[in-house]
Design a protein around this motif. Structure first.
Motif, PDB file in Angstrom:
ATOM      1  N   UNK A 161       0.830  -1.203   0.000  1.00  0.00           N
ATOM      2  CA  UNK A 161       0.000   0.000   0.000  1.00  0.00           C
ATOM      3  C   UNK A 161       0.864   1.253   0.000  1.00  0.00           C
ATOM      4  N   UNK A 162       1.959   1.234   0.763  1.00  0.00           N
ATOM      5  CA  UNK A 162       2.884   2.373   0.786  1.00  0.00           C
ATOM      6  C   UNK A 162       3.514   2.574  -0.588  1.00  0.00           C
ATOM      7  N   UNK A 163       3.880   1.475  -1.204  1.00  0.00           N
ATOM      8  CA  UNK A 163       4.497   1.515  -2.533  1.00  0.00           C
ATOM      9  C   UNK A 163       3.548   2.113  -3.568  1.00  0.00           C
ATOM     10  N   UNK A 164       2.321   1.598  -3.620  1.00  0.00           N
ATOM     11  CA  UNK A 164       1.363   2.075  -4.618  1.00  0.00           C
ATOM     12  C   UNK A 164       0.924   3.511  -4.333  1.00  0.00           C
ATOM     13  N   UNK A 165       0.820   3.863  -3.041  1.00  0.00           N
ATOM     14  CA  UNK A 165       0.455   5.240  -2.686  1.00  0.00           C
ATOM     15  C   UNK A 165       1.531   6.211  -3.165  1.00  0.00           C
ATOM     16  N   UNK A 166       2.789   5.810  -3.058  1.00  0.00           N
ATOM     17  CA  UNK A 166       3.879   6.666  -3.527  1.00  0.00           C
ATOM     18  C   UNK A 166       3.777   6.908  -5.029  1.00  0.00           C
ATOM     19  N   UNK A 167       3.451   5.877  -5.782  1.00  0.00           N
ATOM     20  CA  UNK A 167       3.289   6.042  -7.229  1.00  0.00           C
ATOM     21  C   UNK A 167       2.097   6.957  -7.526  1.00  0.00           C
ATOM     22  N   UNK A 168       1.001   6.719  -6.829  1.00  0.00           N
ATOM     23  CA  UNK A 168      -0.217   7.482  -7.096  1.00  0.00           C
ATOM     24  C   UNK A 168      -0.024   8.969  -6.832  1.00  0.00           C
ATOM     25  N   UNK A 169       0.719   9.313  -5.777  1.00  0.00           N
ATOM     26  CA  UNK A 169       0.827  10.715  -5.358  1.00  0.00           C
ATOM     27  C   UNK A 169       2.113  11.387  -5.848  1.00  0.00           C
ATOM     28  N   UNK A 170       2.819  10.759  -6.780  1.00  0.00           N
ATOM     29  CA  UNK A 170       3.998  11.399  -7.367  1.00  0.00           C
ATOM     30  C   UNK A 170       3.582  12.581  -8.239  1.00  0.00           C
ATOM     31  N   UNK A 171       4.540  13.410  -8.599  1.00  0.00           N
ATOM     32  CA  UNK A 171       4.234  14.616  -9.375  1.00  0.00           C
ATOM     33  C   UNK A 171       4.026  14.335 -10.859  1.00  0.00           C
ATOM     34  N   UNK A 172       4.732  13.336 -11.392  1.00  0.00           N
ATOM     35  CA  UNK A 172       4.624  13.108 -12.831  1.00  0.00           C
ATOM     36  C   UNK A 172       5.108  11.705 -13.195  1.00  0.00           C
ATOM     37  N   UNK A 173       4.683  11.275 -14.351  1.00  0.00           N
ATOM     38  CA  UNK A 173       5.174  10.045 -14.963  1.00  0.00           C
ATOM     39  C   UNK A 173       6.289  10.424 -15.936  1.00  0.00           C
ATOM     40  N   UNK A 174       7.376   9.668 -15.897  1.00  0.00           N
ATOM     41  CA  UNK A 174       8.466   9.838 -16.859  1.00  0.00           C
ATOM     42  C   UNK A 174       8.513   8.569 -17.697  1.00  0.00           C
ATOM     43  N   UNK A 175       8.186   8.681 -18.961  1.00  0.00           N
ATOM     44  CA  UNK A 175       8.120   7.511 -19.833  1.00  0.00           C
ATOM     45  C   UNK A 175       9.522   7.011 -20.152  1.00  0.00           C
ATOM     46  N   UNK A 176       9.583   5.816 -20.725  1.00  0.00           N
ATOM     47  CA  UNK A 176      10.874   5.247 -21.102  1.00  0.00           C
ATOM     48  C   UNK A 176      11.579   6.095 -22.150  1.00  0.00           C
ATOM     49  N   UNK A 177      10.815   6.891 -22.875  1.00  0.00           N
ATOM     50  CA  UNK A 177      11.412   7.797 -23.871  1.00  0.00           C
ATOM     51  C   UNK A 177      11.896   9.101 -23.252  1.00  0.00           C
ATOM     52  N   UNK A 178      11.596   9.307 -21.953  1.00  0.00           N
ATOM     53  CA  UNK A 178      12.015  10.521 -21.274  1.00  0.00           C
ATOM     54  C   UNK A 178      10.978  11.625 -21.289  1.00  0.00           C
ATOM     55  N   UNK A 179       9.784  11.356 -21.812  1.00  0.00           N
ATOM     56  CA  UNK A 179       8.726  12.362 -21.839  1.00  0.00           C
ATOM     57  C   UNK A 179       8.044  12.447 -20.467  1.00  0.00           C
ATOM     58  N   UNK A 180       7.576  13.646 -20.127  1.00  0.00           N
ATOM     59  CA  UNK A 180       6.863  13.866 -18.872  1.00  0.00           C
ATOM     60  C   UNK A 180       5.364  13.919 -19.131  1.00  0.00           C
ATOM     61  N   UNK A 181       4.601  13.250 -18.283  1.00  0.00           N
ATOM     62  CA  UNK A 181       3.148  13.275 -18.386  1.00  0.00           C
ATOM     63  C   UNK A 181       2.553  13.315 -16.983  1.00  0.00           C
ATOM     64  N   UNK A 182       1.399  13.949 -16.824  1.00  0.00           N
ATOM     65  CA  UNK A 182       0.786  13.993 -15.493  1.00  0.00           C
ATOM     66  C   UNK A 182       0.299  12.614 -15.064  1.00  0.00           C
ATOM     67  N   UNK A 183       0.354  12.355 -13.778  1.00  0.00           N
ATOM     68  CA  UNK A 183      -0.215  11.116 -13.255  1.00  0.00           C
ATOM     69  C   UNK A 183      -1.733  11.215 -13.383  1.00  0.00           C
ATOM     70  N   UNK A 184      -2.387  10.233 -13.974  1.00  0.00           N
ATOM     71  CA  UNK A 184      -3.848  10.322 -14.116  1.00  0.00           C
ATOM     72  C   UNK A 184      -4.550  10.298 -12.767  1.00  0.00           C
ATOM     73  N   UNK A 185      -5.823  10.646 -12.783  1.00  0.00           N
ATOM     74  CA  UNK A 185      -6.614  10.693 -11.546  1.00  0.00           C
ATOM     75  C   UNK A 185      -6.935   9.275 -11.094  1.00  0.00           C
ATOM     76  N   UNK A 186      -6.028   8.699 -10.344  1.00  0.00           N
ATOM     77  CA  UNK A 186      -6.176   7.318  -9.870  1.00  0.00           C
ATOM     78  C   UNK A 186      -7.124   7.289  -8.680  1.00  0.00           C
ATOM     79  N   UNK A 187      -8.051   6.347  -8.676  1.00  0.00           N
ATOM     80  CA  UNK A 187      -8.983   6.252  -7.548  1.00  0.00           C
ATOM     81  C   UNK A 187      -9.048   4.860  -6.932  1.00  0.00           C
ATOM     82  N   UNK A 188      -8.085   3.994  -7.296  1.00  0.00           N
ATOM     83  CA  UNK A 188      -8.060   2.657  -6.693  1.00  0.00           C
ATOM     84  C   UNK A 188      -6.671   2.057  -6.855  1.00  0.00           C
ATOM     85  N   UNK A 189      -6.361   1.118  -5.976  1.00  0.00           N
ATOM     86  CA  UNK A 189      -5.103   0.383  -6.069  1.00  0.00           C
ATOM     87  C   UNK A 189      -5.387  -1.103  -5.977  1.00  0.00           C
TER      88      UNK A 189
END
Length: 266
Positions: free
Chosen positions: A175-203
């Motif tokens: 739960x701590x692990x998934x919460x950290x992913x959910x509440x991060x500032x951004x996703x960094x793709x394998x290509x190096x692009x930045x994208x917002x973390x989507x509005x996650x509502x479940x783990x």
């Protein structure tokens, strides 16, 4: 942001921005700050079982004067056990990713086949629509990063998910692990692009064993995330600050005793 790489320092994983060189600890290394006293008993059990199951070989090594070899064989039992499980886990993760991308391999190793069947059943039952697979997150607010397994739309929910094959089941620390992913500032793709973390509502954890599988709901709310942040501070203490809080003693009687002993020895 540039592409990310990872390095290991003092048994901890750090994520590095290849462009700036900025380095932050990984989510799993932060979660590892939770004490795990049960591992001591598990390791002792593995060593004891190995000794009992291989008592003849261990005794022969001792009779041959190879005590160090015998000791290494016994103490390495826990490492060999986790290593074998990790190999299967990695193979299952690889198959899951290929299946989720719609490109499952034509040939499946025998030890992966039971898991492959369960992966097909999971997809037939839930029909997940994957938004991200095997990408990274970065938190500038709290200086951490990590790699997650998947984010998918399942029914009317956006789920941050983890795929696990652990023999001991699903543990609360996920739960701590998934919460950290959910509440991060951004996703960094394998290509190096930045994208917002989507509005996650479940783990959730997709847990597979050869005999069956289950999808376990996991809390990833702000309360859980705050506990992760406490561990983030603990990480800094253990890995950095604790090594810089003690100064040289104003007076050390043992130093005088040592000096006196050295003079008498001369």
């Amino acid at each position: 942001m540039a592409k990310l790489s990872t390095i290991k320092r003092n048994d901890s994983r750090f994520y590095v921005n290849k462009e700036t060189g900025e380095k932050v600890p990984g989510v799993t290394s932060i979660v590892d700050m939770i004490p795990k006293p049960f591992l001591m008993y598990w390791a002792a059990k593995m060593a004891a079982e190995y000794t009992v199951d291989n008592i003849g070989s261990v005794v022969q090594l001792l009779l041959d004067g190879q005590r160090d070899v015998a000791v290494d064989a016994v103490k390495g039992a826990p490492r060999r056990s986790t290593g074998d499980a990790a190999k299967v886990g990695t193979a299952v993760h690889d198959y899951f990713e290929q299946y989720a991308r719609g490109t499952p391999p034509k040939r499946v190793p025998l030890d992966v086949q039971p898991f492959a069947d369960h992966i097909a059943e999971f997809h037939d039952r839930y029909q997940p629509e994957y938004l991200y697979l095997e990408q990274a997150v970065w938190s500038e607010s709290h200086n951490y990063a990590g790699s997650f397994d998947w984010i998918a739309r399942i029914g009317d929910e956006i789920v941050i998910g983890d795929t696990k094959t652990t023999r001991s089941g699903v543990h609360a620390e996920v739960a701590l692990q998934l919460a950290a992913y959910r509440h991060a500032d951004k996703i960094v793709t394998q290509a190096g692009d930045e994208e917002p973390v989507p509005a996650i509502n479940a783990g959730g954890v997709f847990h597979l064993r050869p005999e069956g599988w289950k999808l376990v709901p996991v809390r990833t709310d702000r309360v859980v995330f705050d506990h992760f942040l406490s561990l983030r501070h603990t990480f800094d203490w253990v890995k950095s600050l604790s090594g810089d809080v003690l100064g040289d003693p104003d007076y050390d009687s043992t130093a005088e005793l040592s000096t006196g002993s050295q003079r008498r020895a001369k």
